[in-house]
Design a protein around this motif. Structure first.
Motif, PDB file in Angstrom:
ATOM      1  N   ASP A 177       0.898  -1.337   0.103  1.00  0.00           N
ATOM      2  CA  ASP A 177       0.093   0.170  -0.072  1.00  0.00           C
ATOM      3  C   ASP A 177       0.812   1.148  -0.117  1.00  0.00           C
ATOM      4  O   ASP A 177       0.381   2.446   0.151  1.00  0.00           O
ATOM      5  N   TRP A 178       2.342   1.267   0.058  1.00  0.00           N
ATOM      6  CA  TRP A 178       3.291   2.072  -0.088  1.00  0.00           C
ATOM      7  C   TRP A 178       2.882   3.218   1.207  1.00  0.00           C
ATOM      8  O   TRP A 178       2.948   4.365   0.894  1.00  0.00           O
ATOM      9  N   GLU A 179       2.436   2.706   2.241  1.00  0.00           N
ATOM     10  CA  GLU A 179       2.592   3.535   3.396  1.00  0.00           C
ATOM     11  C   GLU A 179       3.698   2.981   4.479  1.00  0.00           C
ATOM     12  O   GLU A 179       3.930   1.902   4.698  1.00  0.00           O
TER      13      GLU A 179
ATOM     14  N   SER B 135       7.950   0.836   3.666  1.00  0.00           N
ATOM     15  CA  SER B 135       6.968   0.086   3.230  1.00  0.00           C
ATOM     16  C   SER B 135       6.891  -1.277   3.547  1.00  0.00           C
ATOM     17  O   SER B 135       8.001  -1.798   3.591  1.00  0.00           O
TER      18      SER B 135
ATOM     19  N   ALA C 284       1.105   3.713  -6.842  1.00  0.00           N
ATOM     20  CA  ALA C 284       1.314   4.731  -5.810  1.00  0.00           C
ATOM     21  C   ALA C 284       0.342   6.134  -6.315  1.00  0.00           C
ATOM     22  O   ALA C 284       1.095   6.754  -7.239  1.00  0.00           O
TER      23      ALA C 284
ATOM     24  N   SER D 142       1.862  11.219  -1.407  1.00  0.00           N
ATOM     25  CA  SER D 142       2.339  10.784   0.003  1.00  0.00           C
ATOM     26  C   SER D 142       3.015   9.317  -0.458  1.00  0.00           C
ATOM     27  O   SER D 142       4.074   8.859   0.007  1.00  0.00           O
ATOM     28  N   GLN D 143       2.284   8.573  -1.255  1.00  0.00           N
ATOM     29  CA  GLN D 143       2.747   7.385  -1.461  1.00  0.00           C
ATOM     30  C   GLN D 143       3.903   7.245  -2.456  1.00  0.00           C
ATOM     31  O   GLN D 143       4.632   6.554  -2.388  1.00  0.00           O
ATOM     32  N   GLN D 144       3.748   8.453  -3.682  1.00  0.00           N
ATOM     33  CA  GLN D 144       4.832   8.447  -4.482  1.00  0.00           C
ATOM     34  C   GLN D 144       6.232   8.758  -3.551  1.00  0.00           C
ATOM     35  O   GLN D 144       7.316   8.331  -4.015  1.00  0.00           O
TER      36      GLN D 144
ATOM     37  N   ALA E  88       6.833   7.952  -0.775  1.00  0.00           N
ATOM     38  CA  ALA E  88       7.187   6.692  -0.177  1.00  0.00           C
ATOM     39  C   ALA E  88       8.054   5.747  -0.739  1.00  0.00           C
ATOM     40  O   ALA E  88       8.888   5.349  -0.202  1.00  0.00           O
TER      41      ALA E  88
END
Length: 770
Positions: free
Chosen positions: A392-394, A424, A493, A497-499, A501
């Motif tokens: 989930d790229w968190e 992640s 992503a 925020s995910q990108q 990450a």
């Protein structure tokens, strides 16, 4: 240039005569009366202390280089040397046989000269002691020597039948001495002397055959075997004795191996340990017996080395067949490494006996370990790819279960470094597998596979970065350019925020986690990880090794690809709409002078959006790149440069500005100048203004001013002072950041944009008319 050419031309004849001069200089060392001390004093008399020290250092380095070259040469030609030594030993044996034959022929000829008939010689040779006692001594009184000669064959037969080896050897030696003495004093008839020699040769051969038969028996062990081999050597058949000794040890450990039966369910390390114990203990005992009986004679030592090498090669093939092959094919680097370590541990014990057989093992085990290494890296790549499909790229800290998984304190210590950073799920798993992978690098170092391990690890990391690039929206068109991406599915992503990450994953792995894990491959050995400062010192030591430094540079280059893709896509999102129209065109500046409305001096919307995006990324990066602010700064710098470089290289934009149907007016120039100054201002305040960015912005401004100058108006005459632009930019930054000053809900009257007309008239550059 002329002097350089002349110096080279003068150097040519010196180079041609170099060999001749060296030969002449070496002649002094070839003389019989060469005195080293006198020579050194004559050469060093005119040297000062510093020059002498330099000369000594040079000689020491030369000595080391010479020793290393000799070692390599000896190792490269050792097999040929051993083979030649064996051939020389065989030739010596043949020469000894020829010498014995010649001696026998000489005795025969001497007997013929004394009048001995040929038929009596044949009878003597066949009947031996019977002839000595019957023909020559009948009807005569026997002296003590004659009585001893008559009894001598029977005595030897009794001793041989009762296997009293020591007494038989002593009796044979006594017979040799009596025959030599009789020959010197001429006390025996040549016919009798010849018969005595024949008896000695026959009984000696019979004793040798008896000893050889005993040595070949499986029941002959220990002191009994050594006694038989030693006796055989005393009989003058050393090569045969040494071969029998080695064969006896070979037969013994082959017999013991019958009880060692590997199975598909057996533990490879246990089989390797048991087999190593059998083989290398047999080699060690053979080496000990050889040294005890034969000493350090080169011929026997060479045969021992060849035999030990052959047994080691056979051992390695068995280990590969029954233990290494299955582990290597399944990617079991740990199991393969353990087998190699066990074998090397037993083999290294032979070095104390002068047998360095570890290189033989390493050469034979290397393909299997390489196969295990490749399969292990492939497993890491596939496992990480599977996790990336559901990531989930968190960013999170590793779970407690993840920290405690794996093996040993060393692995948990390595993974504990990652517990201070957020990653992640796929990056956490990737790091854990890499930490576990580097626990098995011991055999890789001894087999000089450290470089191959680093290269394989880089390829795995590069594949992971390719997946991170594919996770960026809009990267689908770049998939064809990504090596090793294949048809791997990866979760996109979608948010900023995910990108970011994705960048946090790659940068933390490349900058800290992977280099620290790779320190186990450094010659300095394994560092401890007790505190952060020691970690950084260890990483600094790692950077001093050229190979490791180059590897780390390649990791950073791979991260740069991800960073460039991220910046390029965000720049394109800013510049273009979903329909393909541009937010940054020449018309937005050219059309400003045709408007009747008074312009509101504020940065263009695209640069406002750029500023807002950079602020959002900086805020996200502050949390994700904690302790690694430099990477966040470089990311902001790269994104800003990407947008400005696109503007600098957009040929259609500049074609419209420089050669379009409508020229750039004064209001458009002022707005363009303001936009560029705005970029410089917020980049400077954010501390990500690079020299390259400042240079490109200045070039763009100069380019726009040059295009405006084609209208015949001096651009400096229409541009306000830089302080005015700075004030406008500062106010824009405060308003866009939500920090602008308001007076009763309205803008501050002292604002540089509060009275545009006044400012535009009074703030024209004073030097514009000059």
């Amino acid at each position: 240039m002329a002097s350089a050419k002349s110096s080279r031309s003068r150097g040519t004849p010196a180079k041609e005569n170099g060999t001749k001069l060296i030969e002449e200089n070496l002649n002094v060392f070839k003389t019989d009366n060469f005195d080293a001390d006198t020579y050194v004093q004559s050469k060093c008399h005119s040297l000062n202390e510093k020059e002498i020290r330099q000369l000594c250092s040079y000689l020491v380095d030369l000595k080391k280089a010479s020793a290393e070259e000799m070692r390599r040469s000896v190792y490269a030609n050792y097999a040929a040397f051993i083979r030649t030594s064996k051939e020389i030993s065989d030739l010596e044996g043949e020469l000894s046989s020829i010498r014995n034959l010649l001696s026998t022929q000489a005795n025969l000829i001497h007997g013929l000269a004394e009048g001995v008939h040929i038929d009596s010689l044949s009878i003597t040779a066949s009947e031996g002691s019977k002839e000595i006692g019957v023909e020559y001594f009948e009807d005569r009184e026997h002296s003590d020597l004659e009585k001893w000669i008559v009894e001598f064959p029977d005595l030897l037969d009794v001793l041989l039948a009762e296997r009293r080896v020591d007494e038989a050897l002593a009796t044979l030696d006594e017979g040799e001495r009596m025959a030599s003495k009789a020959k010197e004093t001429d006390t025996l008839n040549p016919r009798v002397l010849l018969s005595l020699h024949t008896v000695i040769i026959e009984r000696r051969q019979k004793l040798a055959d008896q000893l050889a038969e005993a040595a070949c028996q499986p029941s002959t062990r220990g002191s009994e075997l050594r006694a038989a081999i030693s006796a055989l050597k005393k009989l003058g058949d050393g090569p045969r004795a040494h071969s029998l000794l080695l064969n006896a040890h070979f037969q013994r450990y082959q017999y013991n191996m019958q009880n060692l039966r590997p199975s598909s369910t057996s533990y490879g390390g246990a089989y390797t340990a048991a087999l190593s114990q059998l083989v290398f203990s047999a080699i060690a005992q053979a080496a000990s017996d050889s040294l005890t009986i034969f000493g350090k004679e080169p011929a026997y030592t060479s045969e021992l080395v060849m035999w030990a090498t052959k047994q080691t090669e056979a051992f390695a093939l068995l280990v590969k067949r029954h233990a290494l092959s299955s582990s290597a094919a399944a990617g079991g680097l740990r199991a393969a490494a353990e087998c190699v370590q066990i074998a090397l541990g037993h083999c290294s014990l032979l070095e104390g006996r002068g047998l360095a057989l570890c290189p033989v093992l390493l050469k034979l085990f290397r393909p299997s370990v390489e196969q295990a290494l490749d399969a292990n890296l492939k497993r890491i790549e596939e496992s990480t790819a599977a996790l990336a499909a559901a990531d989930d790229w968190e960013l999170t800290y590793p779970s407690t279960a993840t920290r405690q998984s794996g093996r040993s304190s060393a692995t948990s210590t390595g993974s504990s470094m990652a517990s201070h950073h957020k990653l992640s799920s796929s990056a956490h798993r990737f790091n854990l597998m890499i930490q576990d992978f580097f626990e098995d690098v011991g055999p890789l170092l001894s087999m000089q596979l450290g470089g191959q391990a680093l290269e394989g690890l880089f390829q795995v990391f590069n594949s992971y970065v390719n997946m991170l690039i594919r996770a960026l929206p809009g990267s689908m068109e770049e998939e064809a350019n990504l090596e090793g991406s294949g048809n791997k599915i990866v979760r996109l992503a979608e948010t900023e925020s995910q990108q970011i990450a994705l960048l946090a994953n790659a940068s933390l792995l490349a900058d800290e986690l992977l280099p620290r894990a790779a320190m186990k491959l450094a010659p300095l050995g394994q560092p401890s990880y007790k505190d952060e400062s020691r970690n950084r010192r260890a990483t600094d030591r790692l950077n001093r090794h050229p190979e490791q430094r180059e590897w780390k540079r390649r990791l950073a280059s791979s991260v740069d690809r991800l960073k460039d893709t991220f910046c390029r896509q965000h720049a394109l999102d800013l510049i273009f709409t979903e329909d393909g129209d541009s937010h940054l065109s020449a018309d937005m500046y050219i059309n400003m002078d045709s408007s009747i409305d008074e312009p509101e001096w504020f940065p263009s919307p695209i640069f406002q959006e750029l500023f807002a995006k950079l602020n959002r990324i900086a805020s996200l990066a502050a949390d994700m790149f904690l302790g690694r602010e430099r990477f966040a700064t470089l990311l902001l710098m790269r994104l800003t440069e990407t947008v400005i470089l696109w503007l600098s290289e957009d040929q259609s934009f500049w074609d419209d500005i420089e050669e379009g149907p409508r020229p750039l007016g004064r209001t458009g120039l002022q707005q363009f100048y303001l936009d560029m100054k705005f970029v410089i201002c917020f980049a400077s305040q954010g501390r990500y203004l690079s020299r390259n960015l400042a240079r490109v912005v200045n070039e763009i401004i100069s380019k726009a001013m040059t295009a405006f100058a084609t209208t015949g108006i001096d651009p400096n005459s229409v541009l306000p002072e830089d302080d005015w632009f700075t004030d406008v930019c500062q106010e824009a930054i405060e308003r866009l950041s939500g920090k602008s000053k308001l007076v009763n809900g309205d803008r501050d009257l002292n604002s540089p944009t509060a009275s545009t007309s006044a400012q535009s008239i009074s703030s024209v550059r004073s030097h514009g008319s000059s």
